[in-house]
Design an enzyme around this catalytic site. Structure first.
Site, mmCIF file in Angstrom:
data_model
loop_
_atom_site.group_PDB
_atom_site.id
_atom_site.type_symbol
_atom_site.label_atom_id
_atom_site.label_comp_id
_atom_site.label_asym_id
_atom_site.label_seq_id
_atom_site.Cartn_x
_atom_site.Cartn_y
_atom_site.Cartn_z
ATOM 1 N N HIS A 26 17.823 -20.513 -25.117
ATOM 2 C CA HIS A 26 19.177 -20.317 -24.572
ATOM 3 C C HIS A 26 19.567 -21.465 -23.636
ATOM 4 O O HIS A 26 19.836 -21.263 -22.448
ATOM 5 C CB HIS A 26 19.222 -18.959 -23.843
ATOM 6 C CG HIS A 26 20.604 -18.407 -23.625
ATOM 7 N ND1 HIS A 26 21.477 -18.908 -22.684
ATOM 8 C CD2 HIS A 26 21.267 -17.391 -24.217
ATOM 9 C CE1 HIS A 26 22.601 -18.221 -22.698
ATOM 10 N NE2 HIS A 26 22.500 -17.293 -23.637
ATOM 11 N N ASP A 76 20.060 -12.327 -21.064
ATOM 12 C CA ASP A 76 20.368 -13.373 -20.101
ATOM 13 C C ASP A 76 20.173 -12.807 -18.705
ATOM 14 O O ASP A 76 20.524 -11.666 -18.443
ATOM 15 C CB ASP A 76 21.833 -13.789 -20.244
ATOM 16 C CG ASP A 76 22.131 -14.446 -21.594
ATOM 17 O OD1 ASP A 76 21.192 -14.779 -22.333
ATOM 18 O OD2 ASP A 76 23.317 -14.607 -21.914
ATOM 19 N N ASP A 101 27.484 -14.376 -27.808
ATOM 20 C CA ASP A 101 26.406 -15.217 -28.350
ATOM 21 C C ASP A 101 25.148 -14.401 -28.676
ATOM 22 O O ASP A 101 24.186 -14.936 -29.231
ATOM 23 C CB ASP A 101 26.074 -16.384 -27.395
ATOM 24 C CG ASP A 101 25.725 -15.938 -25.989
ATOM 25 O OD1 ASP A 101 26.305 -14.940 -25.514
ATOM 26 O OD2 ASP A 101 24.871 -16.595 -25.350
ATOM 27 N N HIS A 102 25.177 -13.092 -28.362
ATOM 28 C CA HIS A 102 24.026 -12.239 -28.677
ATOM 29 C C HIS A 102 24.330 -11.184 -29.748
ATOM 30 O O HIS A 102 23.419 -10.517 -30.230
ATOM 31 C CB HIS A 102 23.505 -11.560 -27.403
ATOM 32 C CG HIS A 102 23.031 -12.564 -26.399
ATOM 33 N ND1 HIS A 102 21.707 -12.800 -26.134
ATOM 34 C CD2 HIS A 102 23.727 -13.452 -25.629
ATOM 35 C CE1 HIS A 102 21.598 -13.776 -25.233
ATOM 36 N NE2 HIS A 102 22.816 -14.185 -24.909
ATOM 37 N N HIS A 138 22.553 -9.884 -14.785
ATOM 38 C CA HIS A 138 23.493 -10.767 -15.474
ATOM 39 C C HIS A 138 24.904 -10.302 -15.132
ATOM 40 O O HIS A 138 25.069 -9.300 -14.436
ATOM 41 C CB HIS A 138 23.197 -10.674 -16.989
ATOM 42 C CG HIS A 138 23.854 -11.716 -17.820
ATOM 43 N ND1 HIS A 138 23.957 -13.042 -17.453
ATOM 44 C CD2 HIS A 138 24.457 -11.641 -19.046
ATOM 45 C CE1 HIS A 138 24.581 -13.714 -18.408
ATOM 46 N NE2 HIS A 138 24.900 -12.885 -19.379
ATOM 47 N N HIS A 157 22.401 -7.606 -24.561
ATOM 48 C CA HIS A 157 23.685 -7.344 -23.903
ATOM 49 C C HIS A 157 24.825 -7.716 -24.833
ATOM 50 O O HIS A 157 24.612 -8.299 -25.896
ATOM 51 C CB HIS A 157 23.765 -8.047 -22.552
ATOM 52 C CG HIS A 157 23.779 -9.551 -22.605
ATOM 53 N ND1 HIS A 157 22.734 -10.293 -23.110
ATOM 54 C CD2 HIS A 157 24.719 -10.441 -22.206
ATOM 55 C CE1 HIS A 157 23.026 -11.582 -23.004
ATOM 56 N NE2 HIS A 157 24.230 -11.702 -22.477
HETATM 57 ZN ZN LIG Z 1 23.810 -15.661 -23.730
HETATM 58 ZN ZN LIG Z 2 25.240 -13.368 -21.449
#
Ligand SMILES: [Zn+2]
Ligand SMILES: [Zn+2]
Length: 284
Positions: free
Chosen positions: A237, A179, A35-36, A108, A31
């Site tokens: 995570h 996530d 942070d990804h 998410h 996604h």
């Molecule tokens: Zn994340």
């Molecule tokens: Zn996320």
């Protein structure tokens, strides 16, 4: 080498590992949260400098292609090798002779996908010595027996190929779910997985926060592994809040998950895990 998600600093960690950046062929993005994906541009630029990258295929949600195009346009970055961005939808997204990859929707705050990689079964080793002892003439018959077929020899003997083959090497299955809050989509992706890599942002005592932010607790990750009848769970995570001295510490996340799903580990930087093979006999 395949990469799943690309947080900030990924290329530096690759350089500090035994992995060769030039071996990278596919990247799967779950996604569009920073942070990804914040490591993606730097990594792709480094791949160009590494020189021998042939081509990179990137799989991810809608918006990823626009993001990469805008980032390369405004930073005046030109890649010296082809990059192909595939916008994924749930279902089969990649297949070759060895592997297939499916993606499925997670739950998410924004559109998020989990991935399931399935290695194809490989026939067991053909026992040539045994075939010779049985005085089976080599040639075309060997090919049929290797495929596990039943053949009748000229002298009338009936030979079952399965008796001459070793155990089938069962393809391994890996699921990557992050996530997400607990959802059926994750359970489906993880069905019978040899290893499930699942996010565990929060501890159970912070479950209200997990529901609010649509992240998982360690308990939810373990429940997913249990419901999916996975064989091993690797948690990742983590929220940085569970530092030593806090009422809930980092290691408590592991205890929490193991109470539900004992075969749980916590991921750490440079962790390497070889997925074991399960075997069954062709004859059975
Ligand atoms: Zn994340
Ligand atoms: Zn996320």
């Amino acid at each position: 080498m395949w990469l799943f998600d690309c947080g900030e600093g990924t290329q530096h960690q690759v350089l500090r590992s035994d992995l060769k950046i030039s071996q990278l062929t596919r990247i799967f993005i779950t996604h569009m949260h920073g942070d990804h994906i914040f490591g993606l541009m730097g990594l792709l630029a480094s791949c160009g400098l590494a020189g021998n990258v042939q081509r990179i295929d990137i799989y991810g949600p809608p918006g990823l292609n626009e993001y990469l195009q805008a980032a390369s346009r405004y930073s005046h970055t030109h890649f010296s090798y082809p990059i192909k961005v595939h916008t994924v939808t749930p279902g089969l997204i990649y297949e070759d002779k060895e592997f297939s990859v499916h993606c499925g929707a997670l739950h998410h705050r924004i559109t998020a996908f989990g991935y399931r990689v399935v290695e194809k079964n490989r026939p067991g080793r053909f026992d040539v010595e045994k075939a010779q002892r049985l005085q089976i003439p080599p040639g075309r018959l060997y090919g049929q027996l290797k495929r596990g077929e039943v053949v009748t020899l000229e002298d009338g003997r009936v030979i079952n190929g399965a008796d001459l083959c070793g155990d089938t090497e069962v393809g391994r299955k890996l699921a990557y779910c992050t996530d997400t809050v607990y959802c059926d989509g994750a359970v489906e992706l993880a069905q019978d997985a040899d290893v499930l890599i699942h996010e565990a942002t929060f501890a159970h005592q912070d479950a209200d926060m997990a529901f609010q932010r649509l992240h998982s607790t360690s308990t939810m990750a373990a429940q997913t592994a249990l419901a999916a009848e996975a064989h091993r769970l690797i948690l990742t995570h983590f929220s940085p809040r569970y530092t030593p001295g806090n009422p809930v510490e980092f290691r408590d996340l592991l205890k929490e998950a193991r109470a539900i799903f004992p075969k749980t580990e916590m991921a750490h930087d440079f962790m390497s895990y070889e997925v074991p093979r399960r075997r069954y006999s062709v004859a059975s």
